[in-house]
Motif scaffolding. Structure first.
Motif, PDB file in Angstrom:
ATOM      1  N   ALA A   1      47.991  42.607  30.064  1.00  0.00           N
ATOM      2  CA  ALA A   1      46.850  42.243  29.226  1.00  0.00           C
ATOM      3  C   ALA A   1      45.984  41.188  29.897  1.00  0.00           C
ATOM      4  N   VAL A   2      46.613  40.321  30.709  1.00  0.00           N
ATOM      5  CA  VAL A   2      45.910  39.237  31.378  1.00  0.00           C
ATOM      6  C   VAL A   2      46.159  39.331  32.880  1.00  0.00           C
ATOM      7  N   LEU A   3      45.090  39.432  33.643  1.00  0.00           N
ATOM      8  CA  LEU A   3      45.183  39.421  35.105  1.00  0.00           C
ATOM      9  C   LEU A   3      44.496  38.160  35.621  1.00  0.00           C
ATOM     10  N   PRO A   4      45.255  37.189  36.146  1.00  0.00           N
ATOM     11  CA  PRO A   4      44.651  35.964  36.684  1.00  0.00           C
ATOM     12  C   PRO A   4      44.301  36.154  38.169  1.00  0.00           C
ATOM     13  N   ILE A   5      43.071  35.779  38.541  1.00  0.00           N
ATOM     14  CA  ILE A   5      42.630  35.882  39.935  1.00  0.00           C
ATOM     15  C   ILE A   5      41.815  34.640  40.282  1.00  0.00           C
ATOM     16  N   GLY A   6      42.173  33.981  41.381  1.00  0.00           N
ATOM     17  CA  GLY A   6      41.400  32.863  41.892  1.00  0.00           C
ATOM     18  C   GLY A   6      40.566  33.312  43.080  1.00  0.00           C
ATOM     19  N   THR A   7      39.291  32.885  43.129  1.00  0.00           N
ATOM     20  CA  THR A   7      38.388  33.320  44.194  1.00  0.00           C
ATOM     21  C   THR A   7      37.557  32.143  44.683  1.00  0.00           C
ATOM     22  N   ASP A   8      37.431  32.014  45.994  1.00  0.00           N
ATOM     23  CA  ASP A   8      36.577  30.992  46.608  1.00  0.00           C
ATOM     24  C   ASP A   8      35.286  31.647  47.076  1.00  0.00           C
ATOM     25  N   TYR A   9      34.144  31.007  46.798  1.00  0.00           N
ATOM     26  CA  TYR A   9      32.847  31.562  47.155  1.00  0.00           C
ATOM     27  C   TYR A   9      32.085  30.599  48.060  1.00  0.00           C
ATOM     28  N   PRO A  10      31.320  31.113  49.014  1.00  0.00           N
ATOM     29  CA  PRO A  10      30.477  30.242  49.831  1.00  0.00           C
ATOM     30  C   PRO A  10      29.351  29.662  48.984  1.00  0.00           C
ATOM     31  N   PRO A  11      28.805  28.503  49.362  1.00  0.00           N
ATOM     32  CA  PRO A  11      27.726  27.879  48.584  1.00  0.00           C
ATOM     33  C   PRO A  11      26.536  28.834  48.424  1.00  0.00           C
ATOM     34  N   GLY A  12      26.015  28.886  47.208  1.00  0.00           N
ATOM     35  CA  GLY A  12      24.849  29.707  46.942  1.00  0.00           C
ATOM     36  C   GLY A  12      25.123  31.189  46.793  1.00  0.00           C
ATOM     37  N   HIS A  13      26.392  31.595  46.790  1.00  0.00           N
ATOM     38  CA  HIS A  13      26.718  33.013  46.692  1.00  0.00           C
ATOM     39  C   HIS A  13      26.285  33.572  45.330  1.00  0.00           C
ATOM     40  N   VAL A  14      25.746  34.774  45.348  1.00  0.00           N
ATOM     41  CA  VAL A  14      25.323  35.438  44.111  1.00  0.00           C
ATOM     42  C   VAL A  14      26.120  36.718  43.930  1.00  0.00           C
ATOM     43  N   LEU A  15      26.787  36.825  42.797  1.00  0.00           N
ATOM     44  CA  LEU A  15      27.407  38.084  42.391  1.00  0.00           C
ATOM     45  C   LEU A  15      26.351  38.844  41.607  1.00  0.00           C
ATOM     46  N   ASP A  16      25.748  39.857  42.228  1.00  0.00           N
ATOM     47  CA  ASP A  16      24.628  40.533  41.602  1.00  0.00           C
ATOM     48  C   ASP A  16      25.086  41.293  40.355  1.00  0.00           C
ATOM     49  N   TRP A  17      24.137  41.898  39.660  1.00  0.00           N
ATOM     50  CA  TRP A  17      24.399  42.502  38.361  1.00  0.00           C
ATOM     51  C   TRP A  17      25.585  43.460  38.418  1.00  0.00           C
ATOM     52  N   HIS A  18      26.536  43.246  37.536  1.00  0.00           N
ATOM     53  CA  HIS A  18      27.735  44.064  37.478  1.00  0.00           C
ATOM     54  C   HIS A  18      28.374  43.890  36.104  1.00  0.00           C
ATOM     55  N   GLU A  19      29.400  44.660  35.826  1.00  0.00           N
ATOM     56  CA  GLU A  19      30.145  44.491  34.586  1.00  0.00           C
ATOM     57  C   GLU A  19      31.612  44.809  34.834  1.00  0.00           C
ATOM     58  N   HIS A  20      32.461  44.325  33.934  1.00  0.00           N
ATOM     59  CA  HIS A  20      33.895  44.569  34.015  1.00  0.00           C
ATOM     60  C   HIS A  20      34.345  45.326  32.769  1.00  0.00           C
ATOM     61  N   ARG A  21      35.320  46.172  32.940  1.00  0.00           N
ATOM     62  CA  ARG A  21      35.935  46.849  31.796  1.00  0.00           C
ATOM     63  C   ARG A  21      36.628  45.841  30.891  1.00  0.00           C
ATOM     64  N   ARG A  22      37.191  44.810  31.487  1.00  0.00           N
ATOM     65  CA  ARG A  22      37.910  43.778  30.749  1.00  0.00           C
ATOM     66  C   ARG A  22      36.975  42.621  30.375  1.00  0.00           C
ATOM     67  N   ALA A  23      37.381  41.858  29.371  1.00  0.00           N
ATOM     68  CA  ALA A  23      36.729  40.574  29.114  1.00  0.00           C
ATOM     69  C   ALA A  23      37.104  39.611  30.234  1.00  0.00           C
ATOM     70  N   GLN A  24      36.246  38.631  30.486  1.00  0.00           N
ATOM     71  CA  GLN A  24      36.516  37.681  31.576  1.00  0.00           C
ATOM     72  C   GLN A  24      36.403  36.249  31.084  1.00  0.00           C
ATOM     73  N   PHE A  25      37.399  35.454  31.443  1.00  0.00           N
ATOM     74  CA  PHE A  25      37.344  34.000  31.280  1.00  0.00           C
ATOM     75  C   PHE A  25      37.110  33.441  32.669  1.00  0.00           C
ATOM     76  N   LEU A  26      35.905  32.939  32.917  1.00  0.00           N
ATOM     77  CA  LEU A  26      35.500  32.505  34.254  1.00  0.00           C
ATOM     78  C   LEU A  26      35.414  30.987  34.289  1.00  0.00           C
ATOM     79  N   TYR A  27      36.332  30.362  35.019  1.00  0.00           N
ATOM     80  CA  TYR A  27      36.440  28.904  35.093  1.00  0.00           C
ATOM     81  C   TYR A  27      36.024  28.438  36.472  1.00  0.00           C
ATOM     82  N   GLY A  28      35.105  27.481  36.508  1.00  0.00           N
ATOM     83  CA  GLY A  28      34.704  26.882  37.770  1.00  0.00           C
ATOM     84  C   GLY A  28      35.514  25.627  38.035  1.00  0.00           C
ATOM     85  N   ALA A  29      36.522  25.755  38.888  1.00  0.00           N
ATOM     86  CA  ALA A  29      37.331  24.582  39.225  1.00  0.00           C
ATOM     87  C   ALA A  29      36.500  23.545  39.954  1.00  0.00           C
TER      88      ALA A  29
END
Length: 261
Positions: free
Chosen positions: A15-43
């Protein structure tokens, strides 16, 4: 899991898939959608999340709840994320629109622990209990007001998105009315009908949202000037009224000065 594409694990029966991701400064995730709901936390850093309905600015150490199947775009400003991708049936209480929330210490530590899980983590042991507790903690969060609505009409939406990209205190209702070939009164009435706010109130809030990423690299005094405030005190008062916390909470700090060196 860290730096793992969701589509490689989305099929796993958790039911819950946890994933941590590092992004370069200024990175843009262009328009998209997920089948699942997302809890997006900026550490770390600041995120700006756009949908057709609005724009949400996510300050450091906050998170945004994104509904399942919602088209969105995310601009990352020095961000390391910790995400939970959640089966919609597991969270019938999930908000219908994006929502920024606080992340208290317990929830933060649970997130940090969860991203160390394997995709097919045990449901009966410690990992399964952490996943369940994460949902309880998220359900208890209080929404934070770091957003503005976007009008449905393409011409008004274009005005608003351009303003969010480059806020200008010199823009007036008459300026926007002229760009849409409308009288100022008709424009104001139409804008209020689509957003619930007058154009002036909307622009004032958009300028304050623009301050959040600016405060990562500039002091309060400089940000106040760049956004057209008469003084740092006026900016601080407006920011605190809008968001319930002073801009100094998000301001850049000199690590040497902070340590007393």
């Amino acid at each position: 899991m860290k730096n793992v594409p969701l589509d490689t694990v989305d099929h796993i029966h958790r039911a819950v898939l946890p994933i941590g991701t590092d992004y370069p400064p200024g990175h843009v995730l262009d328009w998209h959608e997920h089948r699942r709901a997302q809890f997006l936390y900026g550490a770390t850093g600041v995120m700006v999340v756009d949908t057709d309905e609005g724009s949400w600015t996510v300050p450091p150490e906050r998170a945004v709840l994104i509904p399942a199947a919602t088209q969105h775009r995310v601009r990352m400003l020095g961000v390391s994320t910790r995400s939970l991708y959640i089966e919609p049936d597991a969270v019938p209480w999930w908000p219908a629109t994006c929502t920024v929330v606080d992340v208290p210490p317990l929830l933060r530590e649970l997130l940090l622990a969860a991203v160390e899980f394997e995709a097919d983590y045990s449901l009966s042991g410690r990992e399964g209990h952490i996943a369940a507790l994460l949902l309880h903690e998220i359900a208890a969060r209080t929404p934070l007001p770091f957003h503005v609505g976007i009008p449905a009409s393409p011409d008004l939406a274009a005005l608003c998105r351009a303003y969010l990209a480059a806020p200008d205190a010199g823009v007036t209702n008459a300026t926007w009315a002229a760009r849409t070939a409308m009288s100022e009164r008709a424009f104001t009435r139409r804008f209020r009908a689509e957003t619930g706010d007058s154009p002036a109130v909307w622009r004032a809030r958009a300028r304050l949202l623009a301050a959040v990423p600016l405060l990562r690299t500039a002091p309060v005094t400089e940000v106040a000037g760049r956004l057209g405030y008469a003084s740092p005190a006026a900016f601080t008062a407006a920011f605190t009224r809008a968001f319930g916390t002073p801009p100094s909470r998000f301001a850049t700090r000199d690590p040497l000065r902070a340590s007393g060196v």
